[in-house]
Scaffold this active site. Structure first.
Site, PDB file in Angstrom:
ATOM      1  N   ASP A  43       0.835  -1.197   0.000  1.00 56.96           N
ATOM      2  CA  ASP A  43       0.000   0.000   0.000  1.00 56.96           C
ATOM      3  C   ASP A  43       0.878   1.258   0.000  1.00 56.96           C
ATOM      4  O   ASP A  43       2.058   1.220   0.324  1.00 56.96           O
ATOM      5  CB  ASP A  43      -0.897  -0.014   1.232  1.00 56.96           C
ATOM      6  N   GLU A  79       2.867   6.879  -2.602  1.00 53.37           N
ATOM      7  CA  GLU A  79       2.629   8.044  -3.467  1.00 53.37           C
ATOM      8  C   GLU A  79       3.102   9.355  -2.834  1.00 53.37           C
ATOM      9  O   GLU A  79       3.552  10.263  -3.549  1.00 53.37           O
ATOM     10  CB  GLU A  79       1.129   8.184  -3.776  1.00 53.37           C
ATOM     11  N   ASP A 113      -8.832   3.802  -3.234  1.00 55.49           N
ATOM     12  CA  ASP A 113      -9.924   4.063  -2.295  1.00 55.49           C
ATOM     13  C   ASP A 113     -11.137   4.659  -3.003  1.00 55.49           C
ATOM     14  O   ASP A 113     -11.222   5.869  -3.234  1.00 55.49           O
ATOM     15  CB  ASP A 113      -9.450   5.004  -1.189  1.00 55.49           C
TER      16      ASP A 113
END
Length: 760
Positions: A414, A417, A480
C-alpha cells in the site's frame, strides 16, 4: 502545464524559442542528429546567437523511434531512469539535399531540410503525427524556470488513451494530466498510477522517457495537438508504431517490461479483514467458516493494517494482544487451503522499533541537512525507507522474509505516493524524478523477495501505486473508491485506462472501500468484481462478507465466483497473453475493435480476454445499455442471440448481467468450480459460438505446471463441426452454444458434431 494565452499569445512572463529550420543533419550508425536554430539563418550574423536545439533520433527496436530534445547538455542528471529493453537491429539513415530520415521497421522520422521546421513520423505510406512550426519549444518563466515542450499533431478523429489509471473519461482528449503520483482517491484528476505513455487509435503511441513530473495537455491547450512538457534542459520520448492498438502495447511493454504471470490461485476470491474493523483470530475463523458453510469458494485471506499494533506501522510484528499465536493461526488457515496476504507499506512510524534501527543504519530518507525526513500525516513521526540504498532494501526484505517463513504468501504493498521532494536520497537521485519512481523501487524490492522465496510463478502483490514499468510486478488494485454506483463506474474507467497503459491485471474493492454499500450495490459490484482479472472483498470501516447484506448476496457471490472458477481455462489463457504480449486481461472495447468508431469512447463495458463482452450494471433497477459490435453474439448463460452492430437496453436481476460470447469464439470451460488451480484441460468443455463455415479456431489451454498447453482445434465444414486435441489422455467435450454437444473419454483425440442448420 499551459504556456499560452489562447492561440496567438504567450501567458504573461513566458518566453519561447522554437526551432525555425534545420541547420544540418548528421548521420551516425543507426542514429540521426539534427541541429535546429531558433531563428532563420539569413546571413552569418544569425549564426552568432542562440538558442540552438539539438534533436537526436535513435531506434531501440523495430517500429520504435526515440527523440531526444536538448538545449544545454552540460548539466548533471542524477536519475533515476526507467529501465528500458532494446532489441538490436539496423535502422536505416539517409540524408540528401531535401530531407533527412531514420527508418526503423515500418516507422520513419523525416526532417525537412529546405524549408521551415517540420519533423514528421511516417508509416504505411502516411504521416502518423508531426512536430510542426511552434510545436517543439524551449519555454522560460519570469522566475527562470526552463521547460522543454513538445506538441505532436492529432489528425481529425484521433482519440487518445492511457496516461495511467485515470478515473475521468476514458478518452483523454480535452484533458490536462500531470504525471505525479498522489493519494487522491478515485474521484478526482489525481492518480495513484501515473504513466507518461499515451496510446492513440491512429496507429501510434508515445512514451515520454522521464520518471519525473511531465505535464500533458491532450487536445486542450492546442486542440489539434498533444502537448507534453517538463522542467528540463533535455527531454526524451519515443514514438511507437502499431498499426493496431494491440501491437502498440506489445512494443511498449517490450520496451518497458512485460507483466509477470501471477499464480493460478490468485485468480480466485480474496477476502479481507477490511481496514479499521475490529478483528482477531476468532473473527477471521468465523468469516472463513461462514464462507465454507455457504459453499463460497475462497482462495486467499488478507490481513489489513491492524494485524500490527497501532502507531507501529510498519514493524512487521503481529499485535500480540490480538494475535498471540500468529504461527499457529497461519498454519490453521493454511490447513483450510488458503493463501495468506498481509498489508505493508514503505513508511516507518516513529514508535516502531524499526525507526531507531533504520535511523542508526542510514536506511531512512534524509533531509538536506542530514536528519531523517519525517511528518505526521498517516503515522506519527513516520519516515520513509530509502530504497535507493541497497543495504536498506536488504534490511526491509529481511523483515518480509521472516513473515514468509512464518507462512505468509504475499503482500499488499500500500501507499508509496506521498514522496517528498525536499530530501536527499542515498544514491544522489533527483528528488523530483524520484517522486513517481519510488513506487517502482518499493514494489520491485517486495516482488524480488517473493520470487526468491516462493518461486518465479508464485510471486504476486496487491499494489496501489505504480509508474511506467510497474506492470512487471502485478497485481494492482484501484485504490480508495466510494460505495456508490458512480464510484463503481469510475473504478472501471481507471482499470481500463491502466490496461491501455501496459498493465495486464487489475482489481478493485468489491462494494467500494469508503462507506457501507446497500445490498443492491454490493450485489451489482460483486458481479463486476468476479468478472475482473482479480477479485477482492474489502472495505474501510465495515466487513464485506455477503451474509451481512442479505441472503441473496450470498447467492450472487456463489454464482459469480463459481462462474469465474469454471472459466479458468479461458482466463488463464488471457493471463498468459498479458504476460507474453502485454495485452491486458480486461480490455477497453477499442482495443479489440479499433475499426469500429462506436467503440472509441465506450467505458461502461469491456472485453474480458478476447472473446467475452462484459457490461456491468450501474443502476438500482438493473437497467443497462451496452453496445454490441458487428456479428451474432451469444449470451453466455442463456444462449440467446444478439445481432450487432447496435445498442441494446435490457434489465437484469442480481444473478445476471450482459456476458456475451463473440461470434466465432471457442471458449474452454473447466469442470471444477470450487478452486482456481486445477488441471484445466481435464474434463474441459470447449463451447463454440456461431462458427463461420470454413473457420478454424485453436484453443490453447494452459497447464498449471507451465509445460506446453493443451491445444484443441475446432473446424467448421458446412454442417459439420470437428475438433481434435493435442493430448488425448485427458477426457474432454465439445459443445455448440444452443446446439449439439459430445463428450469424449480419455484416449479420444477427435470429436465431431452435426449442426442442426447451416448457421450452427
Amino acid at each position: 502545464m499551459k504556456f499560452t494565452n489562447g492561440y496567438w499569445l504567450l501567458r504573461e512572463g513566458i518566453t519561447a524559442a522554437y526551432p525555425a529550420q534545420v541547420l544540418d543533419a548528421v548521420p551516425g550508425p543507426g542514429t540521426l542528429r539534427v541541429h535546429a536554430p531558433t531563428q532563420h539563418i539569413r546571413h552569418r550574423g544569425d549564426l552568432l546567437k542562440g538558442p540552438l536545439i539539438t534533436v537526436d533520433c535513435t531506434a531501440p527496436m523495430p517500429g520504435v523511434i526515440g527523440v531526444r530534445i536538448t538545449h544545454f547538455e552540460g548539466g548533471v542528471e542524477n536519475g533515476p531512469h526507467f529501465e528500458l529493453h532494446h532489441e538490436p537491429h539496423d535502422p536505416v539513415v539517409a540524408v540528401d539535399d531535401k530531407e533527412a530520415t531514420l527508418t526503423s521497421g515500418d516507422l520513419s522520422v523525416r526532417f525537412r531540410l529546405d524549408g521551415d521546421w517540420r519533423m514528421e513520423f511516417q508509416a504505411d505510406g502516411r504521416t502518423l503525427t508531426s512536430s510542426d512550426v511552434k510545436a517543439m519549444a524551449l519555454m522560460e518563466t519570469a522566475e527562470g524556470q526552463h521547460y522543454i515542450r513538445e506538441q505532436l499533431r492529432l489528425n481529425v478523429g484521433t482519440s487518445v488513451y492511457g496516461l495511467g489509471e485515470r478515473f475521468g473519461p476514458l478518452v483523454k482528449n480535452g484533458q490536462s494530466v500531470d504525471i505525479w503520483n498522489a493519494d487522491g482517491g478515485t474521484s478526482s484528476e489525481q492518480s495513484y498510477k501515473n504513466v507518461p505513455f499515451y496510446l492513440t487509435d491512429a496507429g501510434y503511441g508515445v512514451f515520454v522517457d522521464d520518471p519525473g513530473k511531465v505535464s500533458f495537455e491532450v487536445a486542450s491547450e492546442q486542440v489539434s495537438r498533444v502537448q507534453f512538457s517538463a522542467e528540463r534542459q533535455q527531454l526524451q520520448y519515443y514514438v511507437i508504431h502499431g498499426p493496431t492498438p494491440k501491437e502498440i502495447l506489445r512494443k511498449y511493454t517490450a520496451l518497458t517490461g512485460r507483466p509477470a504471470l501471477p499464480p493460478a490461485w490468485s485468480f480466485g476470491l480474496w477476502l479481507t479483514t477490511s481496514f479499521t474493523t475490529s478483528y482477531d483470530e476468532q473473527t477471521v475463523t468465523g468469516f472463513v467458516e461462514g464462507m465454507a458453510e455457504r459453499d463460497l469458494p475462497l482462495s486467499a485471506f488478507h490481513f489489513d493494517c491492524f494485524w500490527m499494533r497501532e502507531f507501529n506501522w510498519c514493524d512487521f510484528e503481529w499485535d500480540p494482544r490480538v494475535f498471540p499465536d500468529p504461527e499457529g493461526m497461519l498454519r490453521r488457515l493454511k490447513d483450510r487451503d488458503l493463501h495468506i496476504c498481509v498489508w505493508i507499506n514503505p513508511y516507518i512510524a516513529q514508535r516502531s522499533p524499526l525507526f531507531a534501527e533504520g535511523k542508526a543504519a542510514g536506511y531512512l530518507l534524509k533531509r538536506p541537512d542530514g536528519g531523517v525526513w519525517q511528518w505526521d500525516l498517516w503515522q506519527p513521526g513516520m519516515a520513509l525507507v530509502d530504497f535507493t540504498n541497497p543495504d536498506a532494501c536488504a534490511w526491509y526484505a529481511s523483515k518480509l522474509e521472516a513473515l514468509l517463513d512464518m507462512g505468509v504468501d504475499c503482500f499488499k504493498t500500500d501507499f508509496g505516493e506521498r514522496v517528498p521532494t525536499e530530501v536527499t536520497w542515498f544514491d544522489g537521485s533527483d528528488p523530483e524524478r524520484m517522486h513517481n519512481y519510488y513506487t517502482q523501487l518499493f514494489n520491485k524490492t517486495v516482488f524480488d523477495v517473493l520470487r526468491k522465496h516462493r518461486g518465479e510463478g508464485e510471486a504476486v502483490l496487491f499494489a496501489r501505486s505504480a509508474t511506467a514499468g510497474g506492470q512487471q510486478f502485478p497485481v494492482h488494485w484501484g485504490g480508495d473508491c466510494e460505495s456508490t454506483y458512480e464510484s463503481m463506474a469510475e473504478s472501471l474507467r481507471g482499470g481500463l485506462s491502466l490496461g491501455l497503459s501496459g498493465f495486464g491485471y487489475w482489481s478493485h474493492d468489491i462494494g467500494g472501500f469508503e462507506g457501507l454499500p446497500d445490498a443492491g450495490l454490493f450485489k451489482r459490484w460483486t458481479a463486476f468484481g468476479m468478472l475482473s482479472s482479480h477479485s477482492r472483498l474489502h472495505g474501510s470501516s465495515s466487513y464485506r462478507v455477503p451474509w451481512l447484506f442479505d441472503e441473496e448476496a450470498v447467492d450472487v457471490l456463489r454464482h459469480f465466483t463459481k462462474l469465474k472458477l469454471s472459466l479458468m481455462p479461458y482466463l488463464y489463457g488471457a493471463a498468459h497473453q498479458a504476460h507474453s504480449e502485454g495485452i491486458p486481461m480486461m480490455r477497453a472495447m477499442m482495443l479489440e475493435f479499433p475499426d469500429d468508431p462506436a467503440c472509441a469512447s465506450l467505458e461502461r463495458q469491456y472485453m474480458l480476454g478476447g472473446d467475452l463482452l462484459v457490461a456491468p450494471v450501474f443502476s438500482e433497477d438493473g437497467e443497462v445499455s451496452y453496445y454490441v459490435p458487428e456479428g451474432t453474439w451469444t449470451h453466455f448463460a442463456t444462449g440467446e442471440k444478439v445481432t450487432g452492430p447496435r445498442w441494446v437496453r435490457e434489465t437484469y436481476d442480481y444473478l445476471s448481467l450482459p456476458l456475451l460470447a463473440r461470434p466465432g469464439a471457442a471458449i474452454p470451460v473447466g469442470s471444477v468450480d470450487d478452486r482456481p488451480d486445477y488441471t484445466w484441460a481435464d474434463e474441459v468443455t470447449v463451447r463454440v459460438f456461431e462458427p463461420a463455415d470454413g473457420s478454424r479456431t485453436t484453443v490453447r489451454i494452459p497447464r498449471e505446471d507451465g509445460t506446453a498447453p493443451v491445444e484443441i482445434t475446432v473446424v467448421r465444414e458446412g454442417t459439420r463441426l470437428r475438433a481434435e486435441t493435442s493430448d488425448a489422455s485427458l477426457p474432454w467435450g465439445l459443445e455448440v452454444a444452443g446446439g449439439p454437444s459430445a463428450r469424449a473419454a480419455a484416449g479420444t483425440a477427435v470429436l465431431a458434431l452435426t449442426l442442426s442448420d447451416a448457421r450452427g
